[in-house]
Scaffold this motif. Sequence first.
Motif, PDB file in Angstrom:
ATOM      1  N   SER A   1      36.113 -18.357  96.998  1.00 50.01           N
ATOM      2  CA  SER A   1      36.452 -17.424  98.063  1.00 50.01           C
ATOM      3  C   SER A   1      36.940 -16.136  97.427  1.00 50.01           C
ATOM      4  O   SER A   1      36.960 -16.011  96.200  1.00 50.01           O
ATOM      5  CB  SER A   1      37.533 -18.034  98.964  1.00 50.01           C
ATOM      6  OG  SER A   1      37.674 -17.269 100.139  1.00 50.01           O
ATOM      7  N   THR A   2      37.346 -15.209  98.267  1.00 43.97           N
ATOM      8  CA  THR A   2      37.942 -13.962  97.785  1.00 43.97           C
ATOM      9  C   THR A   2      39.393 -13.934  98.245  1.00 43.97           C
ATOM     10  O   THR A   2      39.751 -14.595  99.227  1.00 43.97           O
ATOM     11  CB  THR A   2      37.216 -12.732  98.353  1.00 43.97           C
ATOM     12  OG1 THR A   2      37.395 -12.708  99.780  1.00 43.97           O
ATOM     13  CG2 THR A   2      35.738 -12.738  97.993  1.00 43.97           C
ATOM     14  N   PRO A   3      40.230 -13.155  97.578  1.00 42.27           N
ATOM     15  CA  PRO A   3      41.616 -13.051  98.034  1.00 42.27           C
ATOM     16  C   PRO A   3      41.731 -12.581  99.485  1.00 42.27           C
ATOM     17  O   PRO A   3      42.561 -13.082 100.240  1.00 42.27           O
ATOM     18  CB  PRO A   3      42.234 -12.045  97.066  1.00 42.27           C
ATOM     19  CG  PRO A   3      41.435 -12.207  95.811  1.00 42.27           C
ATOM     20  CD  PRO A   3      40.032 -12.461  96.302  1.00 42.27           C
ATOM     21  N   GLY A   4      40.882 -11.653  99.894  1.00 43.78           N
ATOM     22  CA  GLY A   4      40.928 -11.158 101.265  1.00 43.78           C
ATOM     23  C   GLY A   4      40.594 -12.235 102.285  1.00 43.78           C
ATOM     24  O   GLY A   4      41.252 -12.356 103.323  1.00 43.78           O
ATOM     25  N   THR A   5      39.575 -13.014 101.989  1.00 41.13           N
ATOM     26  CA  THR A   5      39.194 -14.105 102.888  1.00 41.13           C
ATOM     27  C   THR A   5      40.299 -15.146 102.958  1.00 41.13           C
ATOM     28  O   THR A   5      40.616 -15.663 104.039  1.00 41.13           O
ATOM     29  CB  THR A   5      37.872 -14.741 102.425  1.00 41.13           C
ATOM     30  OG1 THR A   5      36.848 -13.737 102.441  1.00 41.13           O
ATOM     31  CG2 THR A   5      37.465 -15.906 103.304  1.00 41.13           C
ATOM     32  N   LEU A   6      40.906 -15.449 101.821  1.00 41.82           N
ATOM     33  CA  LEU A   6      42.015 -16.411 101.809  1.00 41.82           C
ATOM     34  C   LEU A   6      43.217 -15.881 102.578  1.00 41.82           C
ATOM     35  O   LEU A   6      43.891 -16.631 103.286  1.00 41.82           O
ATOM     36  CB  LEU A   6      42.400 -16.753 100.370  1.00 41.82           C
ATOM     37  CG  LEU A   6      41.363 -17.559  99.589  1.00 41.82           C
ATOM     38  CD1 LEU A   6      41.749 -17.636  98.119  1.00 41.82           C
ATOM     39  CD2 LEU A   6      41.195 -18.947 100.181  1.00 41.82           C
TER      40      LEU A   6
ATOM     41  N   HIS B   1      33.665 -11.072  90.406  1.00 42.30           N
ATOM     42  CA  HIS B   1      32.502 -11.515  91.157  1.00 42.30           C
ATOM     43  C   HIS B   1      31.262 -11.170  90.343  1.00 42.30           C
ATOM     44  O   HIS B   1      31.147 -10.066  89.827  1.00 42.30           O
ATOM     45  CB  HIS B   1      32.474 -10.828  92.529  1.00 42.30           C
ATOM     46  CG  HIS B   1      31.516 -11.431  93.478  1.00 42.30           C
ATOM     47  ND1 HIS B   1      30.161 -11.215  93.409  1.00 42.30           N
ATOM     48  CD2 HIS B   1      31.709 -12.259  94.521  1.00 42.30           C
ATOM     49  CE1 HIS B   1      29.568 -11.874  94.371  1.00 42.30           C
ATOM     50  NE2 HIS B   1      30.491 -12.524  95.060  1.00 42.30           N
ATOM     51  N   PRO B   2      30.301 -12.084  90.204  1.00 43.65           N
ATOM     52  CA  PRO B   2      29.138 -11.829  89.341  1.00 43.65           C
ATOM     53  C   PRO B   2      28.244 -10.693  89.832  1.00 43.65           C
ATOM     54  O   PRO B   2      27.568 -10.054  89.021  1.00 43.65           O
ATOM     55  CB  PRO B   2      28.378 -13.156  89.344  1.00 43.65           C
ATOM     56  CG  PRO B   2      28.877 -13.915  90.516  1.00 43.65           C
ATOM     57  CD  PRO B   2      30.263 -13.418  90.795  1.00 43.65           C
ATOM     58  N   GLU B   3      28.255 -10.392  91.133  1.00 44.38           N
ATOM     59  CA  GLU B   3      27.373  -9.356  91.663  1.00 44.38           C
ATOM     60  C   GLU B   3      28.098  -8.070  92.028  1.00 44.38           C
ATOM     61  O   GLU B   3      27.466  -7.038  92.173  1.00 44.38           O
ATOM     62  CB  GLU B   3      26.638  -9.905  92.894  1.00 44.38           C
ATOM     63  CG  GLU B   3      25.737 -11.078  92.534  1.00 44.38           C
ATOM     64  CD  GLU B   3      25.370 -11.900  93.749  1.00 44.38           C
ATOM     65  OE1 GLU B   3      25.679 -11.487  94.886  1.00 44.38           O
ATOM     66  OE2 GLU B   3      24.790 -12.973  93.554  1.00 44.38           O
ATOM     67  N   ASP B   4      29.410  -8.133  92.195  1.00 45.54           N
ATOM     68  CA  ASP B   4      30.183  -6.960  92.597  1.00 45.54           C
ATOM     69  C   ASP B   4      31.486  -6.950  91.804  1.00 45.54           C
ATOM     70  O   ASP B   4      32.429  -7.647  92.141  1.00 45.54           O
ATOM     71  CB  ASP B   4      30.463  -7.012  94.106  1.00 45.54           C
ATOM     72  CG  ASP B   4      31.196  -5.773  94.606  1.00 45.54           C
ATOM     73  OD1 ASP B   4      31.623  -4.933  93.780  1.00 45.54           O
ATOM     74  OD2 ASP B   4      31.352  -5.648  95.833  1.00 45.54           O
TER      75      ASP B   4
ATOM     76  N   ARG C   1      36.675 -13.294  92.682  1.00 41.34           N
ATOM     77  CA  ARG C   1      36.420 -14.585  93.320  1.00 41.34           C
ATOM     78  C   ARG C   1      37.465 -15.574  92.824  1.00 41.34           C
ATOM     79  O   ARG C   1      37.938 -15.496  91.690  1.00 41.34           O
ATOM     80  CB  ARG C   1      35.004 -15.076  93.071  1.00 41.34           C
ATOM     81  CG  ARG C   1      34.703 -15.419  91.655  1.00 41.34           C
ATOM     82  CD  ARG C   1      33.265 -15.844  91.488  1.00 41.34           C
ATOM     83  NE  ARG C   1      33.176 -16.478  90.181  1.00 41.34           N
ATOM     84  CZ  ARG C   1      32.280 -17.359  89.847  1.00 41.34           C
ATOM     85  NH1 ARG C   1      31.377 -17.720  90.708  1.00 41.34           N
ATOM     86  NH2 ARG C   1      32.278 -17.879  88.657  1.00 41.34           N
ATOM     87  N   VAL C   2      37.830 -16.483  93.708  1.00 36.69           N
ATOM     88  CA  VAL C   2      38.865 -17.465  93.425  1.00 36.69           C
ATOM     89  C   VAL C   2      38.226 -18.848  93.513  1.00 36.69           C
ATOM     90  O   VAL C   2      37.522 -19.152  94.480  1.00 36.69           O
ATOM     91  CB  VAL C   2      40.027 -17.366  94.435  1.00 36.69           C
ATOM     92  CG1 VAL C   2      41.118 -18.374  94.100  1.00 36.69           C
ATOM     93  CG2 VAL C   2      40.578 -15.950  94.486  1.00 36.69           C
ATOM     94  N   THR C   3      38.462 -19.659  92.501  1.00 39.88           N
ATOM     95  CA  THR C   3      37.959 -21.032  92.486  1.00 39.88           C
ATOM     96  C   THR C   3      39.088 -21.961  92.052  1.00 39.88           C
ATOM     97  O   THR C   3      40.063 -21.534  91.431  1.00 39.88           O
ATOM     98  CB  THR C   3      36.777 -21.197  91.510  1.00 39.88           C
ATOM     99  OG1 THR C   3      37.189 -20.765  90.214  1.00 39.88           O
ATOM    100  CG2 THR C   3      35.561 -20.387  91.949  1.00 39.88           C
TER     101      THR C   3
END
Length: 106
Positions: free
Chosen positions: A11-16, A45-48, A53-55
Amino acid sequence: MLAHLDRAEESTPGTLADFEHVSPPVMTRVLGRLEEAGLVRRSAHPEDGRQVRVTLTDRGRELVRAGRAERDAWLRSRLDGISAAERESLREATALLRRTLVPPRD
């Protein structure tokens, strides 16, 4: 939040922050603590490259799954003693709660 990451895989920090109903700065602090504890990993993030990204780490995933297994065992032990009619009532209540509380996935 860790369980959410286990289901979502990343996920992303914003989504979390949205998921947890907290501000992005609060989520940044929480993620810092979880990262220090070895439970999550933040990476570009691999594309941006502007995105993070958080895992879960292996340790974080193990913690989530162990907690889930404990809760499942407890719930099974409680449900073993109820009648078939009570089980059906719980199924119906669960369906109602899901329709009412869980937003549909896109």
